[in-house]
Motif scaffolding. Structure first.
Motif, PDB file in Angstrom:
ATOM      1  N   VAL A 152       0.846  -1.203   0.000  1.00 43.29           N
ATOM      2  CA  VAL A 152       0.000   0.000   0.000  1.00 43.29           C
ATOM      3  C   VAL A 152       0.875   1.243   0.000  1.00 43.29           C
ATOM      4  N   ARG A 153       1.921   1.213   0.777  1.00 42.63           N
ATOM      5  CA  ARG A 153       2.852   2.357   0.825  1.00 42.63           C
ATOM      6  C   ARG A 153       3.534   2.551  -0.537  1.00 42.63           C
ATOM      7  N   ASP A 154       3.903   1.460  -1.201  1.00 45.89           N
ATOM      8  CA  ASP A 154       4.522   1.550  -2.532  1.00 45.89           C
ATOM      9  C   ASP A 154       3.547   2.136  -3.548  1.00 45.89           C
ATOM     10  N   VAL A 155       2.286   1.695  -3.486  1.00 48.36           N
ATOM     11  CA  VAL A 155       1.263   2.250  -4.391  1.00 48.36           C
ATOM     12  C   VAL A 155       1.094   3.730  -4.119  1.00 48.36           C
ATOM     13  N   TRP A 156       1.078   4.099  -2.844  1.00 44.25           N
ATOM     14  CA  TRP A 156       0.931   5.504  -2.468  1.00 44.25           C
ATOM     15  C   TRP A 156       2.091   6.332  -3.015  1.00 44.25           C
ATOM     16  N   LEU A 157       3.322   5.816  -2.897  1.00 47.77           N
ATOM     17  CA  LEU A 157       4.498   6.540  -3.384  1.00 47.77           C
ATOM     18  C   LEU A 157       4.464   6.704  -4.906  1.00 47.77           C
ATOM     19  N   VAL A 158       4.120   5.642  -5.614  1.00 47.05           N
ATOM     20  CA  VAL A 158       4.075   5.719  -7.086  1.00 47.05           C
ATOM     21  C   VAL A 158       2.961   6.667  -7.524  1.00 47.05           C
ATOM     22  N   THR A 159       1.800   6.616  -6.845  1.00 47.62           N
ATOM     23  CA  THR A 159       0.694   7.507  -7.189  1.00 47.62           C
ATOM     24  C   THR A 159       1.064   8.953  -6.906  1.00 47.62           C
ATOM     25  N   GLU A 177       3.393   6.845 -18.621  1.00 47.14           N
ATOM     26  CA  GLU A 177       3.100   5.452 -18.967  1.00 47.14           C
ATOM     27  C   GLU A 177       3.890   4.484 -18.087  1.00 47.14           C
ATOM     28  N   GLU A 178       5.144   4.789 -17.847  1.00 47.17           N
ATOM     29  CA  GLU A 178       5.972   3.923 -17.002  1.00 47.17           C
ATOM     30  C   GLU A 178       5.445   3.896 -15.568  1.00 47.17           C
ATOM     31  N   LEU A 179       5.066   5.049 -15.042  1.00 48.76           N
ATOM     32  CA  LEU A 179       4.519   5.091 -13.685  1.00 48.76           C
ATOM     33  C   LEU A 179       3.196   4.329 -13.600  1.00 48.76           C
ATOM     34  N   LEU A 180       2.370   4.444 -14.619  1.00 44.97           N
ATOM     35  CA  LEU A 180       1.108   3.709 -14.625  1.00 44.97           C
ATOM     36  C   LEU A 180       1.347   2.196 -14.677  1.00 44.97           C
ATOM     37  N   ARG A 181       2.348   1.768 -15.436  1.00 41.36           N
ATOM     38  CA  ARG A 181       2.686   0.344 -15.489  1.00 41.36           C
ATOM     39  C   ARG A 181       3.153  -0.163 -14.117  1.00 41.36           C
ATOM     40  N   ARG A 182       4.029   0.616 -13.490  1.00 40.53           N
ATOM     41  CA  ARG A 182       4.524   0.225 -12.170  1.00 40.53           C
ATOM     42  C   ARG A 182       3.378   0.148 -11.164  1.00 40.53           C
ATOM     43  N   ARG A 183       2.498   1.134 -11.216  1.00 42.02           N
ATOM     44  CA  ARG A 183       1.379   1.161 -10.273  1.00 42.02           C
ATOM     45  C   ARG A 183       0.414   0.006 -10.514  1.00 42.02           C
ATOM     46  N   GLU A 184       0.202  -0.333 -11.782  1.00 45.11           N
ATOM     47  CA  GLU A 184      -0.697  -1.438 -12.092  1.00 45.11           C
ATOM     48  C   GLU A 184      -0.159  -2.756 -11.524  1.00 45.11           C
ATOM     49  N   LYS A 185       1.136  -2.978 -11.626  1.00 51.22           N
ATOM     50  CA  LYS A 185       1.745  -4.181 -11.047  1.00 51.22           C
ATOM     51  C   LYS A 185       1.546  -4.210  -9.530  1.00 51.22           C
ATOM     52  N   LEU A 186       1.752  -3.062  -8.909  1.00 51.55           N
ATOM     53  CA  LEU A 186       1.595  -2.993  -7.456  1.00 51.55           C
ATOM     54  C   LEU A 186       0.134  -3.196  -7.047  1.00 51.55           C
ATOM     55  N   LEU A 187      -0.796  -2.640  -7.815  1.00 53.37           N
ATOM     56  CA  LEU A 187      -2.210  -2.803  -7.472  1.00 53.37           C
ATOM     57  C   LEU A 187      -2.625  -4.269  -7.546  1.00 53.37           C
ATOM     58  N   GLY A 188      -2.016  -5.019  -8.440  1.00 49.28           N
ATOM     59  CA  GLY A 188      -2.312  -6.445  -8.523  1.00 49.28           C
ATOM     60  C   GLY A 188      -1.838  -7.213  -7.312  1.00 49.28           C
ATOM     61  N   ALA A 189      -0.878  -6.667  -6.588  1.00 44.97           N
ATOM     62  CA  ALA A 189      -0.321  -7.346  -5.412  1.00 44.97           C
ATOM     63  C   ALA A 189      -1.041  -6.964  -4.117  1.00 44.97           C
ATOM     64  N   LEU A 190      -1.996  -6.040  -4.163  1.00 45.20           N
ATOM     65  CA  LEU A 190      -2.716  -5.637  -2.948  1.00 45.20           C
ATOM     66  C   LEU A 190      -3.631  -6.754  -2.472  1.00 45.20           C
ATOM     67  N   ARG A 191      -3.592  -7.022  -1.166  1.00 47.05           N
ATOM     68  CA  ARG A 191      -4.444  -8.042  -0.563  1.00 47.05           C
ATOM     69  C   ARG A 191      -4.968  -7.519   0.780  1.00 47.05           C
ATOM     70  N   ARG A 229      -7.337   6.296   0.898  1.00 50.11           N
ATOM     71  CA  ARG A 229      -8.188   7.476   0.649  1.00 50.11           C
ATOM     72  C   ARG A 229      -7.406   8.547  -0.119  1.00 50.11           C
ATOM     73  N   ASP A 230      -6.134   8.724   0.246  1.00 52.29           N
ATOM     74  CA  ASP A 230      -5.281   9.669  -0.493  1.00 52.29           C
ATOM     75  C   ASP A 230      -5.152   9.236  -1.949  1.00 52.29           C
ATOM     76  N   ILE A 231      -4.936   7.948  -2.162  1.00 51.13           N
ATOM     77  CA  ILE A 231      -4.756   7.430  -3.525  1.00 51.13           C
ATOM     78  C   ILE A 231      -6.002   7.675  -4.358  1.00 51.13           C
TER      79      ILE A 231
END
Length: 117
Positions: free
Chosen positions: A4-11, A35-49, A61-63
């Motif tokens: 979640v913190r990684d997604v927050w940082l990339v966003t 585009e590169e940031l969106l790709r990185r974020r998409e990978k991270l979003l897939g790992a959220l559980r 909420r910030d994201i």
């Protein structure tokens, strides 16, 4: 809280990238970075559980709030690109008419058409 913190940082980085003023000359590089940031974020979003802690919910909420701002800015950039493409097409057509004025189809304005036999 790592993912979640990684997604927050990339966003956050994505938000900073799209909200900074873009000149037409650097638009191509900025779009590649987005585009590169969106790709990185998409990978991270897939790992959220789930389940998420309260701190992770606050980051979420910030994201979500940032996503709205990012989408608005990307829509504005898309509109700028469309406008530039329309202007380039209009300039190209005007230039073609100027360079080759007699190659355009003849205008029917002012022609007389006799209906009588």
């Amino acid at each position: 809280m790592g993912v979640v913190r990684d997604v927050w940082l990339v966003t956050n980085e994505l938000l900073e990238t799209v909200t900074a003023p873009w000149s037409p000359e650097e638009r191509e590089e900025r779009l590649k970075a987005v585009e590169e940031l969106l790709r990185r974020r998409e990978k991270l979003l897939g790992a959220l559980r789930p389940p998420y802690s309260e701190e992770e919910r606050a980051l979420g909420r910030d994201i979500v709030a940032w996503n709205r701002d990012i989408a608005e800015r990307l829509k504005a950039v898309q509109d700028e690109i469309r406008r530039d493409l329309r202007m380039a097409g209009a300039k190209r057509r005007a230039n073609a008419r100027y360079v080759h004025p007699y190659e355009q189809p003849l205008s029917l304005d002012g022609m007389f058409y006799d209906k009588r036999r």
